[in-house]
Scaffold this motif. Structure first.
Motif, mmCIF file in Angstrom:
data_model
loop_
_atom_site.group_PDB
_atom_site.id
_atom_site.type_symbol
_atom_site.label_atom_id
_atom_site.label_comp_id
_atom_site.label_asym_id
_atom_site.label_seq_id
_atom_site.Cartn_x
_atom_site.Cartn_y
_atom_site.Cartn_z
ATOM 1 N N THR A 148 62.044 37.116 51.924
ATOM 2 C CA THR A 148 63.308 36.961 52.620
ATOM 3 C C THR A 148 63.963 35.687 52.099
ATOM 4 O O THR A 148 63.376 34.611 52.186
ATOM 5 N N LEU A 149 65.125 35.845 51.562
ATOM 6 C CA LEU A 149 65.809 34.679 51.012
ATOM 7 C C LEU A 149 66.371 33.829 52.133
ATOM 8 O O LEU A 149 67.025 34.324 53.036
ATOM 9 N N VAL A 150 66.110 32.570 52.090
ATOM 10 C CA VAL A 150 66.622 31.622 53.072
ATOM 11 C C VAL A 150 67.316 30.514 52.290
ATOM 12 O O VAL A 150 66.673 29.638 51.722
ATOM 13 N N GLY A 151 68.636 30.566 52.273
ATOM 14 C CA GLY A 151 69.368 29.617 51.450
ATOM 15 C C GLY A 151 69.035 29.864 49.994
ATOM 16 O O GLY A 151 69.139 30.967 49.474
ATOM 17 N N THR A 152 68.576 28.815 49.340
ATOM 18 C CA THR A 152 68.189 28.930 47.939
ATOM 19 C C THR A 152 66.692 29.074 47.789
ATOM 20 O O THR A 152 66.184 29.218 46.696
ATOM 21 N N GLY A 153 65.963 29.008 48.928
ATOM 22 C CA GLY A 153 64.513 29.111 48.876
ATOM 23 C C GLY A 153 64.049 30.514 49.221
ATOM 24 O O GLY A 153 64.830 31.443 49.374
ATOM 25 N N ALA A 154 62.746 30.674 49.344
ATOM 26 C CA ALA A 154 62.178 31.975 49.676
ATOM 27 C C ALA A 154 61.061 31.780 50.687
ATOM 28 O O ALA A 154 60.316 30.803 50.628
ATOM 29 N N LEU A 155 60.981 32.698 51.625
ATOM 30 C CA LEU A 155 59.960 32.637 52.656
ATOM 31 C C LEU A 155 59.069 33.865 52.532
ATOM 32 O O LEU A 155 59.541 34.987 52.632
ATOM 33 N N ALA A 156 57.802 33.658 52.277
ATOM 34 C CA ALA A 156 56.875 34.774 52.142
ATOM 35 C C ALA A 156 56.308 35.108 53.512
ATOM 36 O O ALA A 156 55.841 34.229 54.235
ATOM 37 N N GLN A 157 56.367 36.380 53.866
ATOM 38 C CA GLN A 157 55.834 36.821 55.148
ATOM 39 C C GLN A 157 54.692 37.796 54.911
ATOM 40 O O GLN A 157 54.728 38.606 53.983
ATOM 41 N N THR A 158 53.696 37.709 55.747
ATOM 42 C CA THR A 158 52.547 38.606 55.667
ATOM 43 C C THR A 158 52.364 39.280 57.018
ATOM 44 O O THR A 158 52.350 38.610 58.048
ATOM 45 N N THR A 159 52.208 40.585 57.015
ATOM 46 C CA THR A 159 51.999 41.345 58.241
ATOM 47 C C THR A 159 50.640 42.022 58.193
ATOM 48 O O THR A 159 50.296 42.667 57.203
ATOM 49 N N VAL A 160 49.867 41.867 59.269
ATOM 50 C CA VAL A 160 48.557 42.508 59.353
ATOM 51 C C VAL A 160 48.465 43.303 60.641
ATOM 52 O O VAL A 160 49.184 43.044 61.610
ATOM 53 N N GLN A 161 47.554 44.268 60.645
ATOM 54 C CA GLN A 161 47.267 45.031 61.851
ATOM 55 C C GLN A 161 46.178 44.310 62.635
ATOM 56 O O GLN A 161 45.126 43.978 62.101
ATOM 57 N N SER A 162 46.437 44.071 63.910
ATOM 58 C CA SER A 162 45.476 43.422 64.801
ATOM 59 C C SER A 162 45.347 44.299 66.033
ATOM 60 O O SER A 162 46.221 44.291 66.909
ATOM 61 N N CYS A 163 44.270 45.090 66.094
ATOM 62 C CA CYS A 163 44.115 46.105 67.148
ATOM 63 C C CYS A 163 45.358 46.982 67.194
ATOM 64 O O CYS A 163 45.729 47.557 66.182
ATOM 65 N N ASN A 164 46.021 47.050 68.345
ATOM 66 C CA ASN A 164 47.189 47.920 68.449
ATOM 67 C C ASN A 164 48.501 47.174 68.227
ATOM 68 O O ASN A 164 49.568 47.660 68.585
ATOM 69 N N ARG A 165 48.416 45.998 67.603
ATOM 70 C CA ARG A 165 49.610 45.197 67.330
ATOM 71 C C ARG A 165 49.767 44.977 65.835
ATOM 72 O O ARG A 165 48.790 44.978 65.085
ATOM 73 N N THR A 166 50.986 44.784 65.392
ATOM 74 C CA THR A 166 51.217 44.234 64.068
ATOM 75 C C THR A 166 51.678 42.795 64.251
ATOM 76 O O THR A 166 52.499 42.501 65.120
ATOM 77 N N VAL A 167 51.108 41.903 63.458
ATOM 78 C CA VAL A 167 51.399 40.479 63.598
ATOM 79 C C VAL A 167 51.940 39.962 62.270
ATOM 80 O O VAL A 167 51.323 40.172 61.218
ATOM 81 N N THR A 168 53.073 39.302 62.315
ATOM 82 C CA THR A 168 53.714 38.786 61.107
ATOM 83 C C THR A 168 53.598 37.267 61.069
ATOM 84 O O THR A 168 53.842 36.581 62.066
ATOM 85 N N PHE A 169 53.223 36.764 59.907
ATOM 86 C CA PHE A 169 53.075 35.323 59.678
ATOM 87 C C PHE A 169 54.102 34.888 58.643
ATOM 88 O O PHE A 169 54.153 35.431 57.528
ATOM 89 N N ASP A 170 54.925 33.913 59.014
ATOM 90 C CA ASP A 170 55.904 33.384 58.084
ATOM 91 C C ASP A 170 55.262 32.488 57.036
ATOM 92 O O ASP A 170 55.802 32.300 55.944
ATOM 93 N N ALA A 171 54.110 31.934 57.388
ATOM 94 C CA ALA A 171 53.373 31.056 56.470
ATOM 95 C C ALA A 171 51.925 31.028 56.938
ATOM 96 O O ALA A 171 51.627 31.332 58.095
#
Length: 313
Positions: A13-36
């Motif tokens: 996801t582009l944020v200004g001129t930088g970039a933010l890497a996101q990771t999504t994992v399955q945790s039981c019945n939830r999906t959890v997204t980590f920005d860093a």
């Protein structure tokens, strides 16, 4: 790798001129997204803490919980956590986690969290603490397949994705798979799988492993059958009558807490109610340490221990 166990995606996801890497994992019945990747993680229980350590994540941790209240660390684990404080001897309170400025809690249901309790993913979310749940424990919050070694592999791979050490996690899992496959292929066949009872604790009623607890998978991998594999629970109590009726040939004792493995064996050996059990008559007991019997890096060694016991005369 099953998508029901692990869902890891990487997008930019582009944020200004930088970039933010996101990771999504399955945790039981939830999906959890980590920005860093988390920088202030806490793990609960000895086996979950060892998963963090084997991935080299001690420097991303601010402490651990839930060990000294029930268990003792061996020399290897003691060395691994010597720079980290134990923030709570048993289950942590919400205040403990918040007070440590944690941004991540690796725990499970009945491994640091209780359904409807004070510490859950939902109660920690407002404080910026993300939770990843131990896969074996997901049966407490929804449906899942019977436990398998894939549960432990999934946790390592998901932690690898969360902390941006996927290469290390994938290498570890590949090594565990290869080691287990090679070992099981070398085993001498058994004419019939031995009937196995897991004795965790309790005298009035025993606490044991059902089809959703890790020993069920360990026993199967070693060539046996858990006599409680039709128990639609993870770790749970049953009646001694059911144990006697199913007449185990081998008893697996989980060693931890104030009652030693030897005391548990003595209780079964000296109780007239168990005198006719095949395992008691033939004195066929095998001990697994708690950290071996619960999901974690020592599960492969546990399979080897069980396989040797099942084939002993």
């Amino acid at each position: 790798m099953k998508t029901t166990h692990i869902l890891s995606s990487l997008f930019i996801t582009l944020v200004g001129t930088g970039a933010l890497a996101q990771t999504t994992v399955q945790s039981c019945n939830r999906t959890v997204t980590f920005d860093a990747p988390p920088k202030a993680a806490i793990s609960n229980d000895v086996n979950l803490t060892e998963m963090m350590l084997v991935l080299g994540l001690a420097d991303r941790m601010v402490g651990y919980t839930g060990i000294s209240g029930w268990k003792t660390l061996d020399a290897e684990m003691t060395a691994g956590v010597e720079a980290l404080p134990e923030l709570s001897a048993k289950y942590p309170s919400k205040e403990v986690l918040i007070g440590a400025d944690a941004d991540f809690f690796f725990a499970g249901w009945n491994y640091g969290m209780r359904v409807g309790g004070e510490v859950t993913p939902e109660t920690l979310e407002p404080f910026g603490i993300k939770v990843y749940e131990l896969t074996e424990s997901c049966i407490h919050v929804g449906e899942k397949a019977a436990v398998s070694m894939e549960d432990m592999y999934a946790d390592l791979l998901n932690l690898g994705a969360i902390f941006n050490v996927s290469e290390k996690a994938e290498a570890l899992v590949a090594g565990y798979r290869a080691e287990l496959d090679s070992f099981t292929a070398s085993l001498s066949p058994l004419s019939t799988p031995p009937r196995v009872f897991v004795y965790d604790s309790g005298e009035d009623v025993p606490f044991t492993a059902g089809r959703y607890a890790m020993p069920n998978a360990l026993i199967e991998a070693a060539g046996g059958v858990n006599i409680m594999n039709d128990l639609e629970k993870s770790w749970a109590t049953v009646g001694w009558e059911a144990v006697v009726e199913r007449n185990p040939e081998v008893i697996v004792i989980v060693n931890y807490g104030d009652v030693t493995a030897e005391q548990k064996r003595d209780f079964m050996m000296s109780n007239p109610a168990f005198a006719e059990l095949d395992a008691v008559r033939n004195d066929r007991f095998v001990t697994l340490e708690y950290v071996e019997a619960t999901p974690g890096p020592r599960n492969i060694a546990a399979v080897k221990t069980l396989a040797a016991a099942f084939r002993a005369q």
